[in-house]
Design an enzyme around this catalytic site. Structure first.
Site, PDB file in Angstrom:
ATOM      1  N   HIS A 204       0.698  -1.057   0.141  1.00 43.78           N
ATOM      2  CA  HIS A 204      -0.135  -0.008   0.041  1.00 43.78           C
ATOM      3  C   HIS A 204       0.672   1.287   0.140  1.00 43.78           C
ATOM      4  CE1 HIS A 204       0.821  -0.154   4.188  1.00 43.78           C
ATOM      5  NE2 HIS A 204       0.478   1.196   4.485  1.00 43.78           N
TER       6      HIS A 204
HETATM    7  C1  UD1 Z   1      -2.115   5.543   5.822  1.00 42.23           C
HETATM    8  C2  UD1 Z   1      -0.789   6.135   6.437  1.00 42.23           C
HETATM    9  C3  UD1 Z   1       0.284   5.201   6.411  1.00 42.23           C
HETATM   10  C4  UD1 Z   1      -0.257   3.852   6.792  1.00 42.23           C
HETATM   11  C5  UD1 Z   1      -1.541   3.450   6.123  1.00 42.23           C
HETATM   12  C6  UD1 Z   1      -1.802   2.120   6.982  1.00 42.23           C
HETATM   13  C7  UD1 Z   1      -0.451   8.730   6.376  1.00 42.23           C
HETATM   14  C8  UD1 Z   1       0.063   9.689   5.590  1.00 42.23           C
HETATM   15  N1  UD1 Z   1      -0.302   7.371   5.713  1.00 42.23           N
HETATM   16  O1  UD1 Z   1      -1.927   5.657   4.238  1.00 42.23           O
HETATM   17  O2  UD1 Z   1       1.585   5.549   6.769  1.00 42.23           O
HETATM   18  O3  UD1 Z   1       0.725   2.846   6.382  1.00 42.23           O
HETATM   19  O4  UD1 Z   1      -2.416   4.284   6.437  1.00 42.23           O
HETATM   20  O5  UD1 Z   1      -2.860   1.523   6.285  1.00 42.23           O
HETATM   21  O6  UD1 Z   1      -0.978   8.939   7.333  1.00 42.23           O
HETATM   22  N2  UD1 Z   1      -9.382   4.707   2.299  1.00 42.23           N
HETATM   23  C9  UD1 Z   1     -10.694   4.108   2.221  1.00 42.23           C
HETATM   24  N3  UD1 Z   1     -11.195   3.640   3.557  1.00 42.23           N
HETATM   25  C10 UD1 Z   1     -10.606   4.046   4.634  1.00 42.23           C
HETATM   26  C11 UD1 Z   1      -9.418   4.530   4.356  1.00 42.23           C
HETATM   27  C12 UD1 Z   1      -8.758   5.073   3.262  1.00 42.23           C
HETATM   28  O7  UD1 Z   1     -11.162   3.745   1.033  1.00 42.23           O
HETATM   29  O8  UD1 Z   1     -11.265   3.723   5.646  1.00 42.23           O
HETATM   30  C13 UD1 Z   1      -8.800   5.083   0.875  1.00 42.23           C
HETATM   31  C14 UD1 Z   1      -9.302   6.333   0.340  1.00 42.23           C
HETATM   32  O9  UD1 Z   1      -9.401   6.611  -0.933  1.00 42.23           O
HETATM   33  C15 UD1 Z   1      -7.829   7.192   0.906  1.00 42.23           C
HETATM   34  C16 UD1 Z   1      -6.967   6.127   0.806  1.00 42.23           C
HETATM   35  O10 UD1 Z   1      -7.512   5.058   0.950  1.00 42.23           O
HETATM   36  O11 UD1 Z   1      -7.725   8.331  -0.021  1.00 42.23           O
HETATM   37  C17 UD1 Z   1      -5.524   6.560   1.427  1.00 42.23           C
HETATM   38  O12 UD1 Z   1      -5.898   6.694   2.806  1.00 42.23           O
HETATM   39  P1  UD1 Z   1      -4.900   7.544   3.657  1.00 42.23           P
HETATM   40  O13 UD1 Z   1      -5.456   7.471   5.269  1.00 42.23           O
HETATM   41  O14 UD1 Z   1      -4.878   8.912   3.141  1.00 42.23           O
HETATM   42  O15 UD1 Z   1      -3.557   7.103   3.503  1.00 42.23           O
HETATM   43  P2  UD1 Z   1      -3.166   5.359   3.557  1.00 42.23           P
HETATM   44  O16 UD1 Z   1      -2.561   5.020   2.218  1.00 42.23           O
HETATM   45  O17 UD1 Z   1      -4.032   4.632   4.064  1.00 42.23           O
HETATM   46  N1  UDP Z   2      -3.424  -5.530   9.503  1.00 45.90           N
HETATM   47  C1  UDP Z   2      -4.726  -6.490   9.713  1.00 45.90           C
HETATM   48  N2  UDP Z   2      -5.496  -6.760   8.506  1.00 45.90           N
HETATM   49  C2  UDP Z   2      -5.016  -6.687   7.349  1.00 45.90           C
HETATM   50  C3  UDP Z   2      -3.414  -6.052   6.816  1.00 45.90           C
HETATM   51  C4  UDP Z   2      -2.886  -5.529   8.233  1.00 45.90           C
HETATM   52  O1  UDP Z   2      -5.196  -6.490  10.951  1.00 45.90           O
HETATM   53  O2  UDP Z   2      -5.571  -7.201   6.310  1.00 45.90           O
HETATM   54  C5  UDP Z   2      -2.716  -5.271  10.768  1.00 45.90           C
HETATM   55  C6  UDP Z   2      -1.244  -5.813  10.875  1.00 45.90           C
HETATM   56  O3  UDP Z   2      -1.180  -6.099  12.169  1.00 45.90           O
HETATM   57  C7  UDP Z   2      -0.447  -4.801  10.501  1.00 45.90           C
HETATM   58  C8  UDP Z   2      -1.124  -3.556  11.146  1.00 45.90           C
HETATM   59  O4  UDP Z   2      -2.408  -3.790  10.353  1.00 45.90           O
HETATM   60  O5  UDP Z   2       0.826  -4.989  10.998  1.00 45.90           O
HETATM   61  C9  UDP Z   2      -0.664  -2.329  10.086  1.00 45.90           C
HETATM   62  O6  UDP Z   2      -0.973  -2.252   8.873  1.00 45.90           O
HETATM   63  P1  UDP Z   2      -0.647  -1.370   7.495  1.00 45.90           P
HETATM   64  O7  UDP Z   2       0.154  -2.224   6.583  1.00 45.90           O
HETATM   65  O8  UDP Z   2      -1.806  -0.796   7.260  1.00 45.90           O
HETATM   66  O9  UDP Z   2       0.210  -0.150   8.153  1.00 45.90           O
HETATM   67  P2  UDP Z   2       1.757   0.298   8.265  1.00 45.90           P
HETATM   68  O10 UDP Z   2       2.383  -0.721   9.312  1.00 45.90           O
HETATM   69  O11 UDP Z   2       2.510  -0.036   7.170  1.00 45.90           O
HETATM   70  O12 UDP Z   2       1.620   1.756   8.678  1.00 45.90           O
END
Ligand code: UD1
Ligand code: UDP
Length: 365
Positions: A204
């Site tokens: 991601h």
């Molecule tokens: C965020 C964090 C990243 C983390 C990741 C974990 C920042 C800058 N990034 O990235 O460090 O590793 O979360 O998962 O804070 N979206 C949905 N549903 C949701 C949430 C998000 O559809 O519940 C979609 C939306 O289209 C959104 C995109 O995901 O624009 C990105 O979400 P965002 O929270 O901006 O960043 P992540 O890529 O999730």
């Molecule tokens: N995780 C989960 N379900 C999923 C993917 C991730 O429960 O389908 C959990 C897992 O414990 C992982 C944590 O979410 O370590 C953090 O996930 P993510 O990769 O979104 O964030 P990051 O650690 O890269 O910021």
């Protein structure tokens, strides 16, 4: 002592749950604020259920947006919460935009900040998380680090020794507290998987998924690897959207055995990971969980802010070159596994040590 704990995005929940439980046990006054950065049930609510966390006291409902929009909206709403509730300490975890936004707000209101997972550095300023980590740590009073490299990074940045507290890795508290409960998960049966007969994939990071060419290149090698080991891909909503937009992916989809699934809850996901043969990922948290579970992990990134998972744990930093990813995955499948150990203080007792730090800090004020 009155504490406000902040969560916002998926990786925050498993870092905050053990702390909420420990503060509760010690009868310390606390409030939980959820910014709503992540909001889908399978990116948020399921973790409250799985980790037995109380519902948030305040939900800011910020949602998605550009970095500046998201950060600014959290700041505006979180400032109101701080002015109303006047906490003595704001606790933030990890490196997401909510972490940064709430530390700025607290610092400007002269409220002390504690950062759980302080000191990690990828030294890659193109990662939004690296900016968030550096600014958050600069504003933090109690820097709670997971490993010696974190302490060292902070010292080099001039942070005073007395503010650095090595407490260990709180994600591993959640992991150890729930690994037995996860055995009740039916996910392997539901997906028709046998222990050690599959690999888990997550992807991601914007640098891997936002550019269609890079995403296609990565998916091509991952489908190729899935001809040797079936892969289950827990697909983040950001990536799901990008794959949907990627027309060329349609031609690749049927190669090998790579199943794209919606994000999983914590217990199901931990069950999947703990029984897997191999994990391929660009996640931060998964590099740590696989180290604690001693499952081989191939990290699809050019750098990591968690080097101890490589020097001591089961992680290999493959980079993003397909040849290197393939080679790292096949080496792991061929049993080419180095000796690994679980780092010091990744022992399930980090929340206990953190609350000890809070109590000493409060007593010394
Ligand atoms: C965020 C964090 C990243 C983390 C990741 C974990 C920042 C800058 N990034 O990235 O460090 O590793 O979360 O998962 O804070 N979206 C949905 N549903 C949701 C949430 C998000 O559809 O519940 C979609 C939306 O289209 C959104 C995109 O995901 O624009 C990105 O979400 P965002 O929270 O901006 O960043 P992540 O890529 O999730
Ligand atoms: N995780 C989960 N379900 C999923 C993917 C991730 O429960 O389908 C959990 C897992 O414990 C992982 C944590 O979410 O370590 C953090 O996930 P993510 O990769 O979104 O964030 P990051 O650690 O890269 O910021």
């Amino acid at each position: 002592m009155k504490i406000i704990n902040v969560v916002g995005a998926r990786p925050n929940f498993m870092k905050m749950a053990p702390l909420v439980h420990e503060l509760n046990r010690r009868g310390i006054e606390q409030m939980l604020v959820h910014t709503g950065q992540h909001y889908d049930d399978n990116m948020s609510k399921v973790f409250f259920d799985d980790l037995r966390m109380p519902a948030p006291d305040v939900y800011l409902g910020i949602g998605s947006g550009s970095h500046s929009e998201q950060t600014a909206k959290v700041m505006v709403e979180f400032e109101k919460v701080c002015l109303e509730h006047k906490p003595d300490l704001v606790v933030v975890v990890g490196d997401v935009n909510s972490t940064l936004a709430c530390s700025i707000v607290a610092a400007k209101l002269w409220i002390a900040v504690a950062h759980v997972e302080a000191g990690l550095r990828s030294f890659d300023m193109k990662m939004p998380e690296e900016v968030n980590r550096i600014v958050t740590d600069r504003l933090t009073d109690l820097l709670l680090t997971p490993s010696p490299d974190g302490d060292e990074n902070l010292r080099k940045e001039g942070v005073a020794e007395e503010r650095i507290h090595r407490v260990g890795n709180i994600m591993i508290d959640s992991l150890f507290a729930n690994v037995e409960r996860a055995k009740d998960s039916k996910i392997l049966d539901e997906l028709g998987l046998a222990p050690k007969g599959y690999g888990v994939l997550t992807l991601h990071r914007p640098s891997n998924v936002d550019d269609p060419e890079i995403l296609l290149k990565l998916m091509t090698v991952l489908h190729e690897i899935s001809e040797r080991l079936p892969l289950v891909f827990s697909c983040h909503p950001r990536t799901a959207q990008r794959l949907e937009d990627l027309e060329a992916y349609a031609r690749l989809k049927d190669r090998g055995d790579l199943r794209i699934l919606p994000p999983k809850g914590y217990l199901d996901f931990m069950r999947l990971v703990s029984q897997s043969r191999l994990v391929l990922t660009d996640s931060g948290g998964l590099q740590e969980e696989t180290t604690a579970l001693r499952i081989p992990c191939v990290t699809i990134r050019e750098n990591t802010e968690r080097p101890i998972t490589i020097t001591e744990g089961s992680n290999t930093l493959a980079g993003t070159n397909p040849d290197k990813i393939r080679a790292a995955a096949y080496a792991a499948l061929d049993g080419d596994q180095k000796d690994t150990s679980v780092p010091d203080l990744w022992d399930g007792k980090t929340a206990h040590r953190i609350v000890n730090v809070f109590e000493s800090w409060w007593a010394a004020r």
